[in-house]
Design an enzyme around this catalytic site. Structure first.
Site, PDB file in Angstrom:
ATOM      1  N   ASN A  87      47.009  52.083  43.907  1.00 28.24           N
ATOM      2  CA  ASN A  87      47.000  50.479  43.724  1.00 28.24           C
ATOM      3  C   ASN A  87      48.384  50.099  43.277  1.00 28.24           C
ATOM      4  OD1 ASN A  87      46.072  47.865  43.243  1.00 28.24           O
ATOM      5  ND2 ASN A  87      44.556  48.619  41.667  1.00 28.24           N
TER       6      ASN A  87
ATOM      7  N   ARG B  20      44.580  51.018  47.697  1.00 30.05           N
ATOM      8  CA  ARG B  20      43.784  49.646  47.738  1.00 30.05           C
ATOM      9  C   ARG B  20      44.738  48.412  48.406  1.00 30.05           C
ATOM     10  NH1 ARG B  20      43.946  45.265  42.873  1.00 30.05           N
ATOM     11  NH2 ARG B  20      42.344  43.914  43.546  1.00 30.05           N
TER      12      ARG B  20
ATOM     13  N   HIS C 129      37.462  41.643  45.133  1.00 27.42           N
ATOM     14  CA  HIS C 129      36.906  42.753  44.246  1.00 27.42           C
ATOM     15  C   HIS C 129      35.753  43.303  44.886  1.00 27.42           C
ATOM     16  CE1 HIS C 129      37.808  39.852  40.307  1.00 27.42           C
ATOM     17  NE2 HIS C 129      38.537  40.997  40.638  1.00 27.42           N
TER      18      HIS C 129
ATOM     19  N   ARG D  84      42.759  31.956  35.253  1.00 24.86           N
ATOM     20  CA  ARG D  84      42.592  31.072  36.482  1.00 24.86           C
ATOM     21  C   ARG D  84      41.220  30.261  36.498  1.00 24.86           C
ATOM     22  NH1 ARG D  84      41.868  36.126  40.215  1.00 24.86           N
ATOM     23  NH2 ARG D  84      43.899  37.087  39.821  1.00 24.86           N
TER      24      ARG D  84
ATOM     25  N   GLU E 156      36.269  51.357  40.739  1.00 22.45           N
ATOM     26  CA  GLU E 156      37.082  50.903  42.049  1.00 22.45           C
ATOM     27  C   GLU E 156      37.861  52.399  42.421  1.00 22.45           C
ATOM     28  OE1 GLU E 156      38.397  47.688  40.016  1.00 22.45           O
ATOM     29  OE2 GLU E 156      38.264  46.653  41.892  1.00 22.45           O
TER      30      GLU E 156
END
Ligand code: ADP
Length: 403
Positions: A12, A96, A185, A246, A389
């Protein structure tokens, strides 16, 4: 790939970081995990945990100029544990990749054409895809003979119907610039929705699930019978829920206002909304533990930030209940969703008419296992389902190369 090759290295790659896990898909065990931070700085740091040997965590500090240097350092650590990248047991490397656009609806073996296509998506994912591409190039250079697979954050959401994926803006402009809702996601939403079905003793096609992935980044998805039908993130991961830094949903006219009236530049607005908003913008902290601590001390600003966060979650729960028509389960996952019982309690509070409730004792249990937190006999199962993940990327990668 040889018959004994059952290991998958998951990479990742962020702009200045490289996270990795080496898994053995024979039993889905983790052999090693680690992270390189501050790539490109004098103070790069590699933290490597050799789980297979049960050895102690090892930390290395020192300049790593780029991802190439970082991956070579990782390879050396793995080799020191007898898990080197030259091992015949390594079946593939799974990467990823944040943005797969509309083209990549499933994990894909990377060749030159695939890499070119991922590069073509840089304009819609300027913060993420370049780092992912660097990671892929570096890994391919190191093991050119090994299958490398891209697993896309957006892929799970490509089943969204057109009416959920399109913004209501001029079609020609939208299409010319590939402006639409992609969602992110996805690897987590796929894994958690499937695990939630299993927790209910059902197959994915039998249940409708609302997944709330609440980490530092946060997103909700509506999953009908195993297929995503709506998700809260859009063209970029800025839309939707209130996140650590965010804003999530705002009136787009706020951006014109910031430019015309507040005199901010494009980059300043971008930074404000992505890095200085959400919980940190509202109260100065983005860690839910710290926010809860401040609330317990009577801090009104932290309380307001929490209330705004919860209000947004409730709005999405209501919206996705309407989108799905029938909801079988709500699943909380990621750092906040898995650990912050007060967030789960507050988000579900008052939703009894929607069939949703939380049992205080069940909600207080801490565990790494998927578990129900709704009272016995609830119409909607409310669950905590830890995400994974890396395991999902490894499984998807291995399934593709061992087929
Ligand atoms: P990322 O989006 O970076 O992958 P994670 O899913 O790891 O994030 O979530 C990180 C966030 O989880 C932290 O910022 C913090 O708010 C929250 N968190 C982690 N542990 C706890 C905890 N024990 N209680 C409450 N919140 C927690």
């Amino acid at each position: 790939m040889t018959a004994t090759a059952t290991r998958v290295l998951v990479l990742n790659s962020g702009s200045s970081s490289l996270k990795y896990q080496l898994l053995d898909m024979h039993d889905a065990s983790r052999l090693a995990v680690g992270l390189v931070e501050r790539i490109g700085e004098e103070t790069s740091r590699l933290v490597h945990t050799p789980l297979a040997t049960g050895g102690a965590k090892r930390e290395t500090e020192g300049a790593m100029a780029d991802h190439d240097a970082a991956l070579k350092a990782v390879a050396a650590e793995l080799a020191a544990d007898g898990l080197g990248l030259d091992s015949p047991q390594l079946a593939a490397i799974g990467h990823r990749v944040v943005h797969g656009g509309l083209k990549f609806t499933a994990p894909t073996v990377i060749d030159d054409a695939v890499l070119t296509e991922i590069e073509r998506l840089v304009p819609v994912a300027p913060l993420h895809n370049p780092a992912n591409i660097t990671g892929i190039r570096t890994a391919r250079a190191l093991r050119p003979d090994l299958p490398q697979v891209a697993v896309f954050d957006t892929a799970f959401h490509t089943t969204m119907p057109e009416y959920a994926a399109r913004y209501a803006i001029d079609v020609a402009t939208a299409d010319a610039h590939r402006i639409r809702r992609y969602g992110f996601h996805g690897t987590s939403h796929a894994y958690v929705s499937r695990k939630t079905a299993a927790l209910l003793g059902k197959g994915p096609s039998e249940v409708n699930v609302i997944v709330l992935h609440l980490g530092n980044g946060a997103s909700a998805s509506a999953v009908a019978g195993g297929r995503c039908v709506d998700t809260s993130m859009g063209l970029t991961p800025l839309e939707g829920l209130v996140m650590g830094t965010r804003s999530g949903d705002i009136d787009p006219a706020v951006t014109f206002h910031l430019k015309r009236v507040a005199g901010m530049s494009e980059d300043e607005v971008d930074e404000l909304l992505n890095k200085k908003s959400g919980l940190i913008g509202l109260c100065g902290d983005n860690d839910m533990r710290e926010i809860r601590r401040r609330i317990d001390e009577g801090d009104a600003q932290a309380k307001l930030a929490f209330d705004i966060y919860i209000h947004r979650l409730k709005k999405y729960l209501g919206a996705y209940t309407a989108v799905l028509g029938r909801v079988d389960a709500v699943a909380f996952t990621a750092g906040v969703g898995e650990n912050a019982a007060p967030v789960r309690e507050a988000a579900i509070a008052g939703l009894a008419d929607m069939g949703m409730a939380v049992d205080a004792d069940r909600n207080a249990v801490r565990s790494d296992e998927p578990r129900l937190i709704s009272p016995e006999g609830s119409r909607v199962a409310v669950a905590v389902v830890p995400t994974d993940e890396e395991l999902e990327i490894a499984q998807q990668t291995y399934a593709l190369v061992s087929a």
